[in-house]
Design a protein around this motif. Structure first.
Motif, PDB file in Angstrom:
ATOM      1  N   TRP B  49       0.878  -1.179   0.000  1.00 21.90           N
ATOM      2  CA  TRP B  49       0.000   0.000   0.000  1.00 21.90           C
ATOM      3  C   TRP B  49       0.909   1.220   0.000  1.00 21.90           C
ATOM      4  O   TRP B  49       1.117   1.881   1.009  1.00 21.90           O
ATOM      5  N   ILE B  50       1.476   1.513  -1.188  1.00 25.01           N
ATOM      6  CA  ILE B  50       2.538   2.517  -1.287  1.00 25.01           C
ATOM      7  C   ILE B  50       2.299   3.457  -2.457  1.00 25.01           C
ATOM      8  O   ILE B  50       1.467   3.183  -3.326  1.00 25.01           O
ATOM      9  N   ASN B  51       3.084   4.534  -2.464  1.00 23.44           N
ATOM     10  CA  ASN B  51       3.174   5.397  -3.635  1.00 23.44           C
ATOM     11  C   ASN B  51       4.331   4.933  -4.495  1.00 23.44           C
ATOM     12  O   ASN B  51       5.282   4.346  -3.970  1.00 23.44           O
ATOM     13  N   PRO B  52       4.361   5.256  -5.743  1.00 21.30           N
ATOM     14  CA  PRO B  52       3.266   5.859  -6.490  1.00 21.30           C
ATOM     15  C   PRO B  52       2.151   4.904  -6.878  1.00 21.30           C
ATOM     16  O   PRO B  52       1.111   5.359  -7.334  1.00 21.30           O
ATOM     17  N   HIS B  53       2.326   3.597  -6.709  1.00 24.26           N
ATOM     18  CA  HIS B  53       1.265   2.652  -7.036  1.00 24.26           C
ATOM     19  C   HIS B  53       1.131   1.598  -5.957  1.00 24.26           C
ATOM     20  O   HIS B  53       2.117   1.177  -5.372  1.00 24.26           O
ATOM     21  N   GLU B  73      -0.429  -3.971 -10.489  1.00 28.32           N
ATOM     22  CA  GLU B  73      -0.414  -2.627  -9.929  1.00 28.32           C
ATOM     23  C   GLU B  73      -1.796  -2.006  -9.952  1.00 28.32           C
ATOM     24  O   GLU B  73      -2.633  -2.325 -10.790  1.00 28.32           O
ATOM     25  N   SER B  76      -2.713   4.853  -6.798  1.00 31.94           N
ATOM     26  CA  SER B  76      -2.077   5.205  -5.539  1.00 31.94           C
ATOM     27  C   SER B  76      -3.089   5.145  -4.398  1.00 31.94           C
ATOM     28  O   SER B  76      -4.297   5.215  -4.605  1.00 31.94           O
ATOM     29  N   PRO B  77      -2.589   5.035  -3.161  1.00 31.77           N
ATOM     30  CA  PRO B  77      -3.511   5.035  -2.014  1.00 31.77           C
ATOM     31  C   PRO B  77      -4.415   6.267  -1.989  1.00 31.77           C
ATOM     32  O   PRO B  77      -5.589   6.163  -1.638  1.00 31.77           O
ATOM     33  N   ALA B  78      -3.883   7.402  -2.392  1.00 30.60           N
ATOM     34  CA  ALA B  78      -4.708   8.617  -2.390  1.00 30.60           C
ATOM     35  C   ALA B  78      -5.857   8.484  -3.379  1.00 30.60           C
ATOM     36  O   ALA B  78      -6.978   8.914  -3.098  1.00 30.60           O
ATOM     37  N   GLU B  79      -5.597   7.897  -4.531  1.00 20.60           N
ATOM     38  CA  GLU B  79      -6.669   7.692  -5.498  1.00 20.60           C
ATOM     39  C   GLU B  79      -7.691   6.702  -4.970  1.00 20.60           C
ATOM     40  O   GLU B  79      -8.892   6.900  -5.115  1.00 20.60           O
ATOM     41  N   TRP B  80      -7.238   5.646  -4.336  1.00 20.19           N
ATOM     42  CA  TRP B  80      -8.178   4.696  -3.733  1.00 20.19           C
ATOM     43  C   TRP B  80      -9.037   5.388  -2.668  1.00 20.19           C
ATOM     44  O   TRP B  80     -10.221   5.102  -2.515  1.00 20.19           O
ATOM     45  N   HIS B  81      -8.415   6.312  -1.939  1.00 20.24           N
ATOM     46  CA  HIS B  81      -9.157   7.014  -0.885  1.00 20.24           C
ATOM     47  C   HIS B  81     -10.377   7.723  -1.409  1.00 20.24           C
ATOM     48  O   HIS B  81     -11.343   7.905  -0.689  1.00 20.24           O
TER      49      HIS B  81
END
Lengths: 293, 140
Positions: B49-53, B73, B76-81
């Motif tokens: 669960w990392i950046n960038p993917h 892949e 990113s976690p932010a996109e999943w958020h």
């Protein structure tokens, strides 16, 4: 308060999604982002006791709905039964894009050609793509959160999009009139000093490391790069615009298109930080590789 | 003043591309074969669960029982958020998982996952559209 904001967000999400859905019965250009900006800009502009605009807060891109974390991002949706979570992602740009291309002009044709080639091979040549390297200034754009004191402004960035900084990044920008530092190494973020011009914070940035791109379309530069950023608060909007000069390589200064963000509500918070680990590059397909000049 | 704001809005966003995104990232479709989607049914061995993917390492078995190790892949976690996906919805080693993917053009054990289905029936997915090209699902 939170549930109201959430319902509102979901309503906007549905509106925004109509842009993306290929099954939409009526394909309508969404005006949600424009309406949001207009409404926010119409509010009064708060000022600090020393007369400067108050830039404190979390700033969201318009048209990007606030999710349940209180933070902006591309639209996402959870089904009614809570079992299906969908992230929507439209490469064509759901928040609208510049109607015309906006590229810098280099002072030699071979340099323009080089930029185009870097752009074409960006998956491999871009220092900040598929990697944990910083996107730097001005490529990182406006900060996600600003903290302002009488003598300095702090910009906080979080990884919200693929091309934002790889993780938590901050910049401290003195506004007390001190000069640039000369005893620091160049870096992706450079060295910044700021001053106020009415409701605009003007940030002067030097010492930006040569390895960065100042735009994602292959915008390489020399150590002569000099960036002037302008952040203007109008109501509850913040507009960011940057001018890039490079007397060694550019034919003339290059201007970014203004990008306007909207102040987030009191429930907003930055998304949590996650580690960034370089793991993509070895797996990138070779077919997009372009032979170097 | 309103005119000025409207012109800002009209010109806005266009080209501070990085802030805009996510858009940029997705020359990802150049890396994967979006014409031949595949469904993986296997077992998770690792989740990053990392950046960038984000990544899922998945073992699948073919008809002969041979194991294939996949690296899948995701955004990113932010996109999943943005779809309220936190890592507790991402599965863990030992879980069965079904993933609709498109496979790397030159690295065949690497894939881009766009629909992840878990044993309890919950789904996390990315619906992506880049330059008019969508990530296709395998024919049902």
């Amino acid at each position: 308060m939170r549930s109201q904001a959430f319902t509102h967000s979901m309503t906007l999400a549905v509106a925004a999604l109509s842009l993306l859905s290929t099954h939409a019965a009526t394909q309508q250009k969404s005006t949600a982002p424009a309406d949001m900006v207009k409404a926010a800009a119409a509010k009064p502009t708060p000022h600090t006791p020393n007369g400067h605009p108050d830039l404190n807060g979390i700033w969201l891109l318009p048209g990007i709905v606030s999710n349940a974390f209180g933070y902006g991002g591309p639209p996402g949706e959870v089904s009614k039964d809570g079992k299906e979570h969908t992230v929507y992602f439209d490469g064509r740009g759901f928040v609208g894009q510049s109607p015309t291309p906006n590229f810098p002009s280099y002072n030699k044709p071979e340099l323009d050609a080089k930029r185009k080639q870097l752009d074409a091979s960006a998956n491999h040549s871009d220092p900040a793509r598929y990697s944990c390297q910083e996107t730097g200034v001005p490529r990182s754009g406006a900060p996600d959160k600003i903290v302002q004191t009488p003598t300095e402004v702090v910009f906080l960035y979080q990884q919200t999009f693929e091309s934002s900084p790889p993780g938590s990044i901050f910049r401290v920008i003195p506004t007390d009139g001190r000069p640039h530092r000369t005893d620091v190494d160049p870096s992706a973020l450079g060295d910044s000093v700021g001053h106020w011009e009415g409701d605009t914070l003007v940030v002067d940035v030097t010492r930006i490391d040569e390895s960065t791109w100042f735009c994602m379309k292959g915008c390489f530069h020399s150590d002569a790069i000099h960036v002037i950023e302008r952040l203007t608060r109008k109501g509850d909007t913040l507009t960011y615009q940057a001018t890039v000069e490079d007397t060694k390589l550019l034919a003339n200064p290059w201007n970014t298109y203004p990008v306007t963000r909207i102040l987030a509500g009191p429930d907003a918070s930055l998304p949590p930080d996650v580690p960034c680990i370089d793991s993509d590059k070895p797996y990138l397909d070779d077919s997009s590789r372009v032979a170097p000049l | 003043m309103r005119q000025k704001i409207l012109s800002f809005v009209l010109f806005a966003l266009g080209l501070l591309l990085p802030t805009l995104s996510a858009l940029a990232h997705h020359s990802v479709l150049a890396e994967y074969d979006s014409k031949h989607p595949v469904t993986l049914n296997g077992v998770i061995t690792r989740v990053l669960w990392i950046n960038p993917h984000t990544f899922w390492y998945v073992d699948t078995r073919d008809a002969n029982g041979n194991v294939k190790h996949w690296q899948v892949e995701g955004p990113s976690p932010a996109e999943w958020h943005n779809a309220k996906v936190t890592r507790d919805l991402a599965g863990k080693p030992g879980d069965n998982i079904t993933i609709e993917v498109i496979v790397g053009k030159t690295v065949p054990d690497r894939a881009l996952g766009h629909k992840f289905t878990f044993p309890d029936g919950h789904v996390i997915q990315l619906k992506m559209n880049e330059n008019g090209e969508t990530v296709a699902s395998p024919a049902r």
